[in-house]
Design an enzyme around this catalytic site. Structure first.
Site, PDB file in Angstrom:
ATOM      1  N   LYS A 229     -50.324  26.855 -68.546  1.00 48.31           N
ATOM      2  CA  LYS A 229     -51.736  27.675 -68.727  1.00 48.31           C
ATOM      3  C   LYS A 229     -51.678  28.943 -68.392  1.00 48.31           C
ATOM      4  O   LYS A 229     -52.271  29.749 -69.276  1.00 48.31           O
ATOM      5  CB  LYS A 229     -52.442  26.564 -67.972  1.00 48.31           C
TER       6      LYS A 229
ATOM      7  N   GLN B  58     -56.396  21.528 -61.479  1.00 47.10           N
ATOM      8  CA  GLN B  58     -55.406  20.793 -62.087  1.00 47.10           C
ATOM      9  C   GLN B  58     -55.300  19.256 -61.662  1.00 47.10           C
ATOM     10  O   GLN B  58     -55.474  19.098 -60.390  1.00 47.10           O
ATOM     11  CB  GLN B  58     -54.091  21.201 -61.951  1.00 47.10           C
TER      12      GLN B  58
ATOM     13  N   ASP C 104     -63.037  23.235 -68.432  1.00 44.82           N
ATOM     14  CA  ASP C 104     -62.174  22.030 -68.924  1.00 44.82           C
ATOM     15  C   ASP C 104     -63.542  21.211 -69.281  1.00 44.82           C
ATOM     16  O   ASP C 104     -63.294  19.993 -69.818  1.00 44.82           O
ATOM     17  CB  ASP C 104     -61.868  21.255 -67.648  1.00 44.82           C
TER      18      ASP C 104
END
Ligand code: NAD
Length: 286
Positions: free
Chosen positions: A54, A98, A121
């Site tokens: 990422k 994460q 997200d």
């Protein structure tokens, strides 16, 4: 017949060039770079790889990245304090935590602390609710990436029978909502579904998000179907999808490979979501 391959790697490279250009224009316009904060708690090796990829994606698209690693022993309060600090930081456009978090941490509480306008997200209940209501929002990266792949290949969804195998909050459910938003007739299947094979055989578009290697076999696929394989399974050191690629490609009209299909598009969609959060935050100020 052999299916057309939907090349997620090539599409991802093209999209990253576009995002980079948009981020450069953003910087010229607002005098700062788009910024993504990535939070990793603990030392799960797979999570470390995802975070690294990422950050690399940010570097490739001119997005400033901030990386925070908390120890495995971090308390709920430690993580919440960091999220609150990043929420208050005006220069941060997106916050990504994460997953999975170490056992003992309350994942829902932590994700719900991320302001909806920085939720790159698309996991915050408000953003999930907006997707359900068909409002403009930030959508989970993997299913959004699948829609980009369909659009890029001029695969129309309206009026088609779409079957999604899997009902997770991060893939199956938002995938079904996006297909519905584009006017497909959608069926969601899961571990308790009866007659799975018959339902799948009726699919014009079949999305597999199960987590079982080569689960979808040619006898479950309609001739000419579009088959999207979300699965990532490690078998004897090799990556396998949820679809038995070799047999299914002979029946499908389009198919995504694993690796090189949906996977690369997930991180690229995260970068796109980060850009969108930045632009929307700046526009909300004026
Ligand atoms: P999950 O374990 O949360 O959900 C799996 C779903 O499959 C469940 O809803 C379950 O009901 C269903 N299922 C299980 N066994 C079944 C069966 N026998 N018949 C029908 N349905 C069954 O997994 P997830 O997080 O949604 O991920 C699914 C897969 O996608 C995994 O392989 C994961 O690694 C992969 N994944 C890939 C990406 C990517 O970027 N390509 C992103 C996220 C997840």
């Amino acid at each position: 017949m052999s299916a057309v391959l939907i090349d997620g790697k090539a599409l991802s490279a093209r999209k990253r060039e576009e995002i980079k250009k948009k981020c450069e224009i953003f910087e010229q316009e607002y005098g700062r770079k788009i910024c993504l904060a990535v939070v990793l708690v603990g030392n799960d090796p797979a999570s470390e790889v995802y975070v690294r990829n990422k950050i690399r994606g940010c570097e490739a698209t001119d997005i400033r990245s901030l990386s925070f690693t908390l120890p495995q022993t971090a308390s709920q309060n430690d993580v919440e304090q960091l999220i609150c600090a990043l929420s208050a930081d005006e220069s941060v456009d997106g916050i990504l935590v994460q997953l999975p978090l170490p056992k003992g941490l309350d994942e829902d509480r932590i994700l719900n602390l991320i302001p909806t306008e920085k939720d790159v997200d698309g996991f915050h209940p408000v953003n999930v609710g907006k997707l359900l209501l068909g409002k403009e929002t930030i959508v989970a990266c993997t299913p959004m990436g699948v829609m980009t792949m369909l659009h890029d290949n001029d695969i129309s969804v309206a009026g088609k029978n779409a079957v999604v195998i899997g009902r997770s909050n991060i893939v199956g459910k938002p995938m079904a909502m996006l297909l519905l938003r584009d006017h497909a007739t959608v069926t969601i299947c899961h571990s308790r579904t009866k007659n799975l094979k018959e339902i799948c055989k009726n699919a014009d578009i079949l999305v597999a998000a199960i987590g079982k290697p080569e689960f979808v076999t040619a006898d479950m696929v309609k001739d000419g179907a579009v088959v999207i394989d979300v699965g990532i399974n490690r078998v004897n050191g090799k990556l396998k999808g949820d679809v038995d690629f070799d047999s299914v490609k002979e029946k499908a009209s389009y198919i995504t490979p694993v690796p090189g299909g949906v996977g690369p598009m997930t991180i690229t969609t995260l970068l796109e979501n980060t850009y969108l959060c930045g632009v929307r935050r700046e526009r909300a100020k004026s």
